[in-house]
Design a protein around this motif. Structure first.
Motif, PDB file in Angstrom:
ATOM      1  N   LEU A 246       6.413   7.984  15.018  1.00 31.25           N
ATOM      2  CA  LEU A 246       6.970   7.126  16.069  1.00 31.25           C
ATOM      3  C   LEU A 246       6.467   5.697  15.922  1.00 31.25           C
ATOM      4  N   ARG A 247       5.184   5.559  15.589  1.00 24.10           N
ATOM      5  CA  ARG A 247       4.635   4.210  15.417  1.00 24.10           C
ATOM      6  C   ARG A 247       5.283   3.535  14.216  1.00 24.10           C
ATOM      7  N   TYR A 248       5.554   4.315  13.170  1.00 28.36           N
ATOM      8  CA  TYR A 248       6.201   3.724  12.002  1.00 28.36           C
ATOM      9  C   TYR A 248       7.576   3.200  12.376  1.00 28.36           C
ATOM     10  N   MET A 249       8.284   4.003  13.184  1.00 25.46           N
ATOM     11  CA  MET A 249       9.632   3.585  13.570  1.00 25.46           C
ATOM     12  C   MET A 249       9.580   2.325  14.430  1.00 25.46           C
TER      13      MET A 249
ATOM     14  N   PHE B  94      -3.554   1.965   7.636  1.00 18.67           N
ATOM     15  CA  PHE B  94      -4.649   2.934   7.590  1.00 18.67           C
ATOM     16  C   PHE B  94      -4.434   4.075   8.566  1.00 18.67           C
ATOM     17  N   GLY B  95      -3.763   3.803   9.702  1.00 17.24           N
ATOM     18  CA  GLY B  95      -3.471   4.890  10.643  1.00 17.24           C
ATOM     19  C   GLY B  95      -2.744   6.020   9.952  1.00 17.24           C
ATOM     20  N   PHE B  96      -1.764   5.643   9.137  1.00 22.87           N
ATOM     21  CA  PHE B  96      -1.032   6.662   8.387  1.00 22.87           C
ATOM     22  C   PHE B  96      -1.958   7.381   7.410  1.00 22.87           C
ATOM     23  N   GLU B  97      -2.751   6.590   6.681  1.00 25.21           N
ATOM     24  CA  GLU B  97      -3.625   7.206   5.675  1.00 25.21           C
ATOM     25  C   GLU B  97      -4.625   8.180   6.298  1.00 25.21           C
ATOM     26  N   ALA B  98      -5.194   7.772   7.446  1.00 23.71           N
ATOM     27  CA  ALA B  98      -6.161   8.651   8.110  1.00 23.71           C
ATOM     28  C   ALA B  98      -5.488   9.973   8.476  1.00 23.71           C
ATOM     29  N   ALA B  99      -4.271   9.894   9.009  1.00 22.21           N
ATOM     30  CA  ALA B  99      -3.549  11.111   9.369  1.00 22.21           C
ATOM     31  C   ALA B  99      -3.288  11.959   8.124  1.00 22.21           C
TER      32      ALA B  99
END
Lengths: 526, 294
Positions: free
Chosen positions: B255-258, B268-273
C-alpha cells in the motif's frame, strides 16, 4: 572542544519543560538519568526485601515472617536486583556515556531508546503487584524452576511471565540501540580498537543480550503453555522433562551473569588508569579477554545443574569449560593490577570502589572456581556457599562498579563535585557491611546450611547474626549514597571539563555539566 | 562518516509512551484472563487486552507514519539508513534465538529426555516411573496415556507440508523479483510480484489451518497430546504467527508503494520486510526438515 561548544550554541534547543520532558524525551542523557534513578529505586526495594530475609535469619526458628512470604521475598529480591537494579543501571550508564565516548550526537535510534526505558516501570509495577494478589507473588526462586513455577505456582505466575516478557523486550531494544550506536555512530578516526573499554564491553554485552533474552522469552512461554494450554514441555507424563526447563533457563542464565559483569569490567578499565595516571595495561588483551568470556559463556550453562543427573561426559565437559573462563578473567585482573603497578596512585572514591572491585571480585571468582569442580559442587550445591559466591561477584562486582561509575562521572553529568569525605565514608561503610554480610556465608555454606530456607540449625546462629548485622549496615549506608548524589546535584564545587587529572577520553573534552546534546558535530580522533 | 552533522535526532515523541501503555494493557489483560479462566470473570481481562491492542494499532500507524514522513522529507541520510539496517538485522537475530529455544527443546526431548524415560542410559527412571513406556519418535504413546493420550498419527510431510515448502520458497523468489523491479522503477511489476508474494503467504496459511484442523479432528494430534504435539504446534504455530505478521507487513509495504513512498534508491522499508520474509522462509525449511521429515 571549541567546535563542540560552538556547535551547541546554534544547534537544537535545550530540554522541554515539565513532565513531558521525561515522558516524551528522545535525549540519551534524559533517558540515561531515568534509567539510573529507576535502578536506584529498585535497588532500595530489592534491598528492603533482602533486609526482611536477613531479619528473619537473625535467629534460628521462625521469627517475623511466614515461610510462604519468605519464599516470595527471596524470589522477588533476586528478580528485582537482577532485572530491575543491575541491568537498568548499566543501560543507564551506557545511555549517558556511549554517545559521549564515541563522539555521537545521541543514540542511533532515540525514540526506541525512550520506549526501552518506559517499559521497565510498567513491567516492575506488574511484577510487584503480584505480592498483593490472592495466593501471593512468585515464590519459586528467581530461577523459577519448573514444576515449582508451573504445576505448583500461585495464579499470579501469569503476571510474572508477562512481566518477564516486557523486561525482555526492553532489554533487546536497548541492546539493539547500543550496538547500532557503537557500530554506526563513531566519530571519524574512532576505530574499533581505539574505543574506550567501557564501549567495548557494552558492545559485547549487547550481543549477549540479543542472543539470550529471546531464549528467556522462550522459557517463560513454555511455562505459560504448560500452565494454561496443556502442553507437556516440563511434564514427564507427556514425554517432556522438568530438567528441560533448567537447560533453557541456564542457557539464558549463564550469559546473563556476564551481562551483569562485563560492563563492570569496562567501568573498572576506565577508572583504574585515570587514578593510576597511566594508560590501561594490555588494551588489546582486555578486548580479546572480554570476547572470549562472552563466547565461553554459551557453553558452560550446565555447571548450574551438576546435581540434577546429567551424564558423566556432560559433567566433565561443563566442568572444564567453566574453568577455562578463569583464563581470560585472570588476564583482566592481571591487567588491572599491572595498570596500577608503579602508577602515581591516588584514592578518590571512584578509585576506592574500583580497587575493592578488583580484589573482592577476584574472591568471588575463586569461589566460582571451587563451584566449577563438579564433585565438589555436589557438596556446595544449594548451600549458602553458592549465595556467598554470587553475592561476591554481584555486590562488590556489579554494584561497586556502578557506585564507582556514579562518583567518577557524576561531576561530568551535573557539573559539581560530590563531597569527597562523605563518598569515602560511603565506601568504607559499604566495604565493611558487605564483607560482614557475605563472608560468613562461605563458612555456614561449607558447613551445610541450605539456601532459601527461613530456618536453620542452631550451630549456624553466630555467623548468621554477623551476616544480618552486616546487611543492615550495608543497607542503611545506601541512604547516605542517595544523600551524597542529591547534594552533588544541588550544588558543590564546580567541576572542570576534565574533572580528574588523569582522565582521558572524548567525554572529558565536553564541558561539565555536559551540554544537552553531546557532539552535534563529530570530533576528530587522532 | 563525514555526513554525521546531519544525523537526524528526532524531537520529543509521544509514541514510545503510548506504545508502553498499549503493551502493558495487552499483556496484563492476557494475564488477567489466564488467572481468571477457571471459574473467575475474564471480561475485565478481555477488555484490557482489546483496549491494549487498539492502542498498539494506533501507535503503529502513528509511529511508522512519523518515520515515513521524515523519510520522505529527506531527513534521513546514509548513516541513518545504516542504523535502521543494523537495527533490523539484530532484531532478526533475536528472532532466530527465540526459535532456537524451541528447536533446542525439540532436540532435548527427542534425543535425551524420551530415551531416558524409556530406560536408556544409567538412570532408573524407567523402572521408577512408567516401566511399560517405550520411547519412539514421533511419540505416539506417552509415558502416562491416561493424563496425556497420544496422537494416532502425525502429519505426512510429503503432502501439505511439501506443498507449503514449495509455496514459501516460491514466495522468496517472487519478493526478490519485486526488489529487482523496485530498483528498475518498474512500478507495475513491483505491485504484481509483491501481491503474488502476499498471495502465496496467504495460501500457505490457509493450508496450515487446514492441516491443523485435520490434526485436531482426525489424528488427535493436539497441543495437549504429549510432547510431540507440544513441540509440533509450538514450532509450527510460532512460525505461522510470523508468516501472518510478515504478510501484514508486506501488505502495508504494498500500500505504501502504491502511495509512492519508495523510490528506486530509497526503499529500506521494503528491504526490511523482505529480510523478514526470507527469515520466515528459512525457519520453515528448518521446520520442514527437523519437525516434519526427521
Amino acid at each position: 572542544m571549541s567546535a563542540v561548544l560552538g556547535a551547541d550554541a546554534h544547534h537544537h534547543h535545550g530540554p522541554a519543560k515539565g513532565f513531558k520532558r521525561w515522558l516524551f524525551t528522545t535525549n540519551h542523557k534524559d533517558i540515561g538519568t531515568m534509567y539510573l534513578w529507576f535502578s536506584f529505586a529498585m535497588f532500595l526495594i530489592g534491598g528492603t526485601m533482602a533486609l526482611v530475609i536477613r531479619a528473619e535469619l537473625f535467629e534460628p526458628g521462625m521469627q517475623i515472617v511466614h515461610p510462604e512470604f519468605f519464599n516470595q521475598m527471596t524470589t522477588m529480591h533476586g528478580l528485582i536486583m537482577v532485572f530491575g537494579a543491575v541491568m537498568p543501571a548499566f543501560v543507564g550508564l551506557a545511555n549517558w556515556l556511549i554517545p559521549m565516548m564515541v563522539g555521537a550526537p545521541d543514540m542511533a535510534l532515540p525514540r526506541m531508546n525512550n520506549w526501552s526505558f518506559w517499559i521497565l516501570p510498567f513491567a516492575f509495577a506488574m511484577l510487584l503487584s503480584t505480592l498483593l494478589m490472592e495466593g501471593g507473588g512468585p515464590n519459586f526462586g528467581w530461577t523459577f524452576y519448573a514444576p515449582l513455577s508451573t504445576t505448583y505456582a500461585p495464579a499470579s505466575v501469569n503476571y510474572f511471565i508477562f512481566a518477564v516478557h516486557m523486561m525482555g523486550i526492553s532489554s533487546i531494544m536497548g541492546a539493539i540501540n547500543v550496538i547500532a550506536t557503537i557500530l554506526n555512530m563513531r566519530a571519524p578516526g574512532m576505530t574499533l580498537m581505539k574505543m574506550p573499554l567501557f564501549v567495548w564491553t557494552w558492545l559485547i554485552t549487547a550481543f549477549l543480550l540479543i542472543a539470550v533474552m529471546p531464549v528467556l522469552a522462550g522459557a517463560v512461554t513454555m511455562m505459560l503453555m504448560d500452565i494454561n494450554f496443556g502442553t507437556s514441555f516440563f511434564k514427564a507424563e507427556g514425554g517432556g522433562d522438568p530438567v528441560l526447563f533448567q537447560h533453557v533457563f541456564w542457557f539464558f542464565g549463564h550469559p546473563e551473569v556476564y551481562i551483569m559483569i562485563l560492563p563492570a569490567f569496562g567501568v573498572a578499565s576506565q577508572i583504574i588508569p585515570t587514578f593510576s595516571r597511566k594508560p590501561l595495561f594490555g588494551y588489546p588483551s582486555m578486548v580479546y579477554a572480554t570476547a572470549s568470556i562472552a563466547i565461553l559463556s554459551f557453553v558452560v550453562w550446565a555447571h548450574h545443574m551438576f546435581t540434577v543427573g546429567i551424564p558423566l561426559a556432560g559433567e566433565l565437559f561443563f566442568m572444564y569449560a567453566t574453568m577455562l573462563i578463569a583464563v581470560p578473567t585472570g588476564v583482566k585482573v592481571f591487567n588491572w593490577v599491572s595498570t596500577m603497578f608503579r602508577g602515581s596512585l591516588t584514592f578518590e572514591t571512584p578509585m576506592l570502589f574500583a580497587v575493592a572491585f578488583v580484589i573482592l571480585f577476584t574472591i568471588g571468582g575463586f569461589s566460582g572456581l571451587m563451584l566449577a569442580i563438579a564433585p565438589a559442587d555436589f557438596q556446595y550445591h544449594d548451600t549458602y556457599f553458592v549465595v556467598a559466591h554470587f553475592h561476591y561477584v554481584l555486590v562488590p562486582g556489579a554494584i561497586f562498579s556502578i557506585f564507582a561509575a556514579t562518583y567518577y562521572w557524576l561531576p561530568k553529568w551535573c557539573g559539581n563535585m560530590y563531597d569527597e569525605t562523605l563518598g569515602k565514608v560511603h565506601f568504607w561503610m559499604s566495604f565493611i557491611g558487605l564483607n560482614m554480610t557475605f563472608f560468613p556465608m562461605h563458612f555456614v555454606g561449607l558447613a551445610g546450611m541450605p539456601r532459601r530456607i527461613p530456618d536453620y540449625a542452631l550451630q549456624f546462629a553466630d555467623f548468621n547474626q554477623i551476616s544480618s548485622v552486616g546487611a543492615f549496615v550495608f543497607g542503611t549506608t545506601q541512604l547516605l549514597f542517595l544523600f551524597i548524589v542529591i547534594k552533588c546535584i544541588r550544588g558543590g564545587k564546580k567541576a572542570t571539563a576534565q574533572v580528574w587529572e588523569g582522565a582521558d577520553g572524548l567525554e572529558w573534552t565536553l564541558p561539565s555539566p555536559a551540554p544537552y546534546h553531546s557532539f552535534s558535530e563529530p570530533p576528530t580522533v587522532k | 562518516m563525514a555526513t554525521q552533522q546531519s544525523y537526524y535526532v528526532p524531537e520529543q515523541s509521544k509514541w514510545p509512551i503510548i506504545a508502553t501503555v498499549g503493551l502493558f494493557l495487552t499483556l496484563s489483560g492476557l494475564a488477567t484472563v489466564m488467572v481468571n479462566k477457571s471459574g473467575g470473570d475474564t471480561s475485565t481481562g478481555w477488555w484490557m487486552f482489546s483496549i491494549g491492542v487498539a492502542v498498539m494499532v494506533y501507535m503503529l500507524f502513528g509511529w511508522f507514519g512519523n518515520v515515513a514522513k521524515e523519510s520522505m522529507a529527506g531527513l534521513y541520510n546514509a548513516q541513518m539508513d545504516r542504523s535502521f539496517r543494523w537495527g533490523m538485522s539484530w532484531f532478526i537475530f533475536s528472532e532466530v534465538m527465540f526459535f532456537s529455544a524451541f528447536f533446542g527443546a525439540l532436540f532435548y526431548v527427542r534425543f535425551l529426555a524420551v530415551p531416558w524415560l524409556a530406560g536408556e542410559g544409567e538412570g532408573t527412571m524407567n523402572t521408577l516411573l512408567w516401566s511399560n513406556f517405550e520411547g519412539s519418535w514421533p511419540l505416539l504413546h506417552n509415558p502416562d496415556p491416561k493424563v496425556f493420550p497420544g496422537p494416532e498419527a502425525v502429519i505426512n510431510p510429503w503432502s501439505i507440508p511439501l506443498l507449503n515448502t514449495v509455496l514459501l520458497l516460491t514466495s522468496s523468489v517472487t519478493i526478490t523479483f519485486a526488489h529487482h523491479a523496485i530498483k528498475k522503477n518498474d512500478r507495475d511489476k513491483v505491485k504484481l510480484w509483491l501481491a503474488l508474494t502476499i498471495l502465496l503467504g496467504a495460501v500457505f496459511l490457509g493450508f496450515q489451518v487446514y492441516e491443523y484442523i485435520e490434526a485436531y479432528h482426525e489424528l488427535n494430534l493436539t497441543l495437549d497430546s504429549g510432547i510431540y504435539g507440544t513441540t509440533f504446534f509450538m514450532l509450527t504455530g510460532f512460525h505461522g504467527m510470523h508468516v501472518t505478521l510478515g504478510a501484514i507487513i508486506l501488505t502495508v509495504i504494498l500500500l505504501r508503494y502504491m502511495k509512492g513512498h519508495f523510490s528506486a534508491e530509497h526503499h529500506f522499508g521494503f528491504e526490511a520486510a523482505a529480510w523478514y520474509w526470507h527469515f520466515v522462509d528459512v525457519v520453515w525449511v528448518c521446520l520442514f526438515v527437523l519437525v516434519y521429515i526427521m
